[in-house]
Design a protein around this motif. Sequence first.
Motif, PDB file in Angstrom:
ATOM      1  N   ILE A 168       0.732  -1.187  -0.057  1.00  0.00           N
ATOM      2  CA  ILE A 168       0.067  -0.130  -0.104  1.00  0.00           C
ATOM      3  C   ILE A 168       0.843   1.387  -0.010  1.00  0.00           C
ATOM      4  O   ILE A 168       0.680   2.148  -0.767  1.00  0.00           O
ATOM      5  N   ALA A 169       1.855   1.260   0.919  1.00  0.00           N
ATOM      6  CA  ALA A 169       2.838   2.494   0.918  1.00  0.00           C
ATOM      7  C   ALA A 169       3.465   2.495  -0.546  1.00  0.00           C
ATOM      8  O   ALA A 169       3.440   3.690  -1.056  1.00  0.00           O
ATOM      9  N   ASP A 170       4.027   1.717  -1.319  1.00  0.00           N
ATOM     10  CA  ASP A 170       4.530   1.732  -2.570  1.00  0.00           C
ATOM     11  C   ASP A 170       3.461   2.215  -3.567  1.00  0.00           C
ATOM     12  O   ASP A 170       3.920   3.052  -4.361  1.00  0.00           O
ATOM     13  N   ALA A 171       2.280   1.821  -3.440  1.00  0.00           N
ATOM     14  CA  ALA A 171       1.207   2.234  -4.146  1.00  0.00           C
ATOM     15  C   ALA A 171       0.624   3.651  -3.945  1.00  0.00           C
ATOM     16  O   ALA A 171      -0.042   4.078  -5.080  1.00  0.00           O
ATOM     17  N   SER A 172       1.232   4.199  -2.899  1.00  0.00           N
ATOM     18  CA  SER A 172       0.712   5.476  -2.863  1.00  0.00           C
ATOM     19  C   SER A 172       1.929   6.439  -2.005  1.00  0.00           C
ATOM     20  O   SER A 172       1.771   6.953  -1.213  1.00  0.00           O
ATOM     21  N   PRO A 173       2.879   6.636  -2.898  1.00  0.00           N
ATOM     22  CA  PRO A 173       4.079   7.278  -2.382  1.00  0.00           C
ATOM     23  C   PRO A 173       3.918   8.666  -1.761  1.00  0.00           C
ATOM     24  O   PRO A 173       4.851   9.103  -1.136  1.00  0.00           O
ATOM     25  N   ARG A 216      -0.829   9.317   7.298  1.00  0.00           N
ATOM     26  CA  ARG A 216      -1.535  10.598   6.982  1.00  0.00           C
ATOM     27  C   ARG A 216      -3.024  10.219   6.398  1.00  0.00           C
ATOM     28  O   ARG A 216      -3.885  11.269   6.196  1.00  0.00           O
ATOM     29  N   MET A 217      -3.199   9.103   5.925  1.00  0.00           N
ATOM     30  CA  MET A 217      -4.701   8.638   5.460  1.00  0.00           C
ATOM     31  C   MET A 217      -5.721   8.460   6.766  1.00  0.00           C
ATOM     32  O   MET A 217      -5.324   8.296   7.599  1.00  0.00           O
ATOM     33  N   PRO A 218      -6.780   8.753   6.547  1.00  0.00           N
ATOM     34  CA  PRO A 218      -7.969   8.832   7.332  1.00  0.00           C
ATOM     35  C   PRO A 218      -7.731   7.395   7.670  1.00  0.00           C
ATOM     36  O   PRO A 218      -7.579   6.266   6.943  1.00  0.00           O
ATOM     37  N   SER A 219      -8.139   6.908   8.975  1.00  0.00           N
ATOM     38  CA  SER A 219      -8.225   5.531   9.236  1.00  0.00           C
ATOM     39  C   SER A 219      -9.061   4.640   8.518  1.00  0.00           C
ATOM     40  O   SER A 219      -8.740   3.384   8.188  1.00  0.00           O
ATOM     41  N   VAL A 220     -10.301   5.137   8.031  1.00  0.00           N
ATOM     42  CA  VAL A 220     -11.227   4.186   7.197  1.00  0.00           C
ATOM     43  C   VAL A 220     -10.570   3.955   6.045  1.00  0.00           C
ATOM     44  O   VAL A 220     -10.585   2.726   5.645  1.00  0.00           O
ATOM     45  N   ASP A 221      -9.763   4.775   5.248  1.00  0.00           N
ATOM     46  CA  ASP A 221      -9.071   4.541   4.119  1.00  0.00           C
ATOM     47  C   ASP A 221      -8.082   3.521   4.447  1.00  0.00           C
ATOM     48  O   ASP A 221      -7.926   2.791   3.615  1.00  0.00           O
ATOM     49  N   ARG A 222      -7.276   3.698   5.182  1.00  0.00           N
ATOM     50  CA  ARG A 222      -6.332   2.679   5.590  1.00  0.00           C
ATOM     51  C   ARG A 222      -6.635   1.454   5.562  1.00  0.00           C
ATOM     52  O   ARG A 222      -6.061   0.340   5.126  1.00  0.00           O
ATOM     53  N   ASN A 223      -7.738   1.292   6.483  1.00  0.00           N
ATOM     54  CA  ASN A 223      -8.193  -0.110   6.922  1.00  0.00           C
ATOM     55  C   ASN A 223      -9.112  -0.652   5.444  1.00  0.00           C
ATOM     56  O   ASN A 223      -8.992  -1.744   4.935  1.00  0.00           O
ATOM     57  N   LEU A 224      -9.638   0.290   4.715  1.00  0.00           N
ATOM     58  CA  LEU A 224     -10.408  -0.293   3.434  1.00  0.00           C
ATOM     59  C   LEU A 224      -9.301  -0.654   2.323  1.00  0.00           C
ATOM     60  O   LEU A 224      -9.351  -1.662   1.953  1.00  0.00           O
ATOM     61  N   LEU A 225      -8.207  -0.079   2.351  1.00  0.00           N
ATOM     62  CA  LEU A 225      -7.201  -0.195   1.449  1.00  0.00           C
ATOM     63  C   LEU A 225      -6.625  -1.836   1.724  1.00  0.00           C
ATOM     64  O   LEU A 225      -6.220  -2.617   1.119  1.00  0.00           O
ATOM     65  N   ARG A 226      -6.183  -2.014   3.152  1.00  0.00           N
ATOM     66  CA  ARG A 226      -5.733  -3.194   3.733  1.00  0.00           C
ATOM     67  C   ARG A 226      -6.754  -4.476   3.326  1.00  0.00           C
ATOM     68  O   ARG A 226      -6.394  -5.444   2.851  1.00  0.00           O
ATOM     69  N   ILE A 227      -8.116  -4.171   3.411  1.00  0.00           N
ATOM     70  CA  ILE A 227      -9.006  -5.194   2.966  1.00  0.00           C
ATOM     71  C   ILE A 227      -8.948  -5.447   1.748  1.00  0.00           C
ATOM     72  O   ILE A 227      -8.708  -6.578   1.216  1.00  0.00           O
ATOM     73  N   ALA A 228      -9.278  -4.310   0.927  1.00  0.00           N
ATOM     74  CA  ALA A 228      -8.890  -4.622  -0.679  1.00  0.00           C
ATOM     75  C   ALA A 228      -7.774  -5.180  -1.268  1.00  0.00           C
ATOM     76  O   ALA A 228      -7.742  -5.974  -2.196  1.00  0.00           O
ATOM     77  N   ALA A 229      -6.697  -4.603  -0.635  1.00  0.00           N
ATOM     78  CA  ALA A 229      -5.337  -5.105  -1.234  1.00  0.00           C
ATOM     79  C   ALA A 229      -5.294  -6.818  -0.845  1.00  0.00           C
ATOM     80  O   ALA A 229      -4.795  -7.525  -1.368  1.00  0.00           O
ATOM     81  N   TRP A 230      -5.813  -7.196   0.523  1.00  0.00           N
ATOM     82  CA  TRP A 230      -5.855  -8.588   0.812  1.00  0.00           C
ATOM     83  C   TRP A 230      -6.543  -9.322  -0.275  1.00  0.00           C
ATOM     84  O   TRP A 230      -6.197 -10.485  -0.789  1.00  0.00           O
ATOM     85  N   GLU A 231      -7.891  -8.924  -0.634  1.00  0.00           N
ATOM     86  CA  GLU A 231      -8.768  -9.461  -1.564  1.00  0.00           C
ATOM     87  C   GLU A 231      -7.986  -9.678  -2.895  1.00  0.00           C
ATOM     88  O   GLU A 231      -7.952 -10.735  -3.577  1.00  0.00           O
ATOM     89  N   ILE A 245      -8.675   5.951  -3.254  1.00  0.00           N
ATOM     90  CA  ILE A 245      -8.606   4.432  -2.922  1.00  0.00           C
ATOM     91  C   ILE A 245      -8.763   3.801  -4.212  1.00  0.00           C
ATOM     92  O   ILE A 245      -8.128   2.912  -4.540  1.00  0.00           O
ATOM     93  N   ASN A 246      -9.510   4.029  -5.134  1.00  0.00           N
ATOM     94  CA  ASN A 246      -9.537   3.496  -6.584  1.00  0.00           C
ATOM     95  C   ASN A 246      -8.206   3.887  -7.349  1.00  0.00           C
ATOM     96  O   ASN A 246      -7.873   2.499  -7.781  1.00  0.00           O
ATOM     97  N   GLY A 247      -7.506   4.888  -6.958  1.00  0.00           N
ATOM     98  CA  GLY A 247      -6.286   4.990  -7.610  1.00  0.00           C
ATOM     99  C   GLY A 247      -5.368   4.053  -7.077  1.00  0.00           C
ATOM    100  O   GLY A 247      -4.530   3.323  -7.747  1.00  0.00           O
ATOM    101  N   VAL A 248      -5.391   4.066  -5.695  1.00  0.00           N
ATOM    102  CA  VAL A 248      -4.268   3.207  -5.068  1.00  0.00           C
ATOM    103  C   VAL A 248      -4.334   1.801  -5.433  1.00  0.00           C
ATOM    104  O   VAL A 248      -3.464   0.888  -5.489  1.00  0.00           O
ATOM    105  N   LEU A 249      -5.758   1.083  -5.363  1.00  0.00           N
ATOM    106  CA  LEU A 249      -6.095  -0.013  -5.710  1.00  0.00           C
ATOM    107  C   LEU A 249      -5.681  -0.672  -6.832  1.00  0.00           C
ATOM    108  O   LEU A 249      -5.439  -1.727  -7.147  1.00  0.00           O
ATOM    109  N   GLY A 250      -5.961   0.249  -8.107  1.00  0.00           N
ATOM    110  CA  GLY A 250      -5.903   0.415  -9.357  1.00  0.00           C
ATOM    111  C   GLY A 250      -4.296  -0.031  -9.562  1.00  0.00           C
ATOM    112  O   GLY A 250      -4.058  -0.850 -10.422  1.00  0.00           O
ATOM    113  N   ARG A 251      -3.566   0.709  -8.888  1.00  0.00           N
ATOM    114  CA  ARG A 251      -2.018   0.649  -9.045  1.00  0.00           C
ATOM    115  C   ARG A 251      -1.686  -0.931  -8.326  1.00  0.00           C
ATOM    116  O   ARG A 251      -0.826  -1.467  -9.088  1.00  0.00           O
TER     117      ARG A 251
END
Length: 147
Positions: free
Chosen positions: A64-69, A75-90, A122-128
Amino acid sequence: MSARTKARKRALDVLFEAEQRGMNVGDALTSRLMESGRETPLPDYSVEIVRGVVSQWRELESIIADASPDWPMKRMPSVDRNLLRIAAWEILSNDDVSVAVAIDEAVELARDLSTDDSPRFINGVLGRIAREAPALGTNSAEGMATE
């Protein structure tokens, strides 16, 4: 709302609660499983998500850090961090969920639960992450299993 969508939301609740309380995520999950109180028990898929995220925590954080340099995790909102973790895992580890569904679900939850800028971010980070997933040797973007 589909059963998997609800399960993702409940997994997000566990991850978010752990972060807000400064708890270990595994301990928060155990607590939720043992003491659901008035809530309905966690769906099996929620438990699978949380356990998957916990088991790959460091790898997910790095990806996630590499995808959002330009936007550090802290600095991300907590909800965003955790959504990224969930979706990245999926995207990376769950062949039963298509990449497109994982991204769409995270974007929709961000639209409902986070800031106005969060869905696009979130769309941009997950797309990457999804574009780089085949190079990581994980759930490929071509493996579009349906939900």
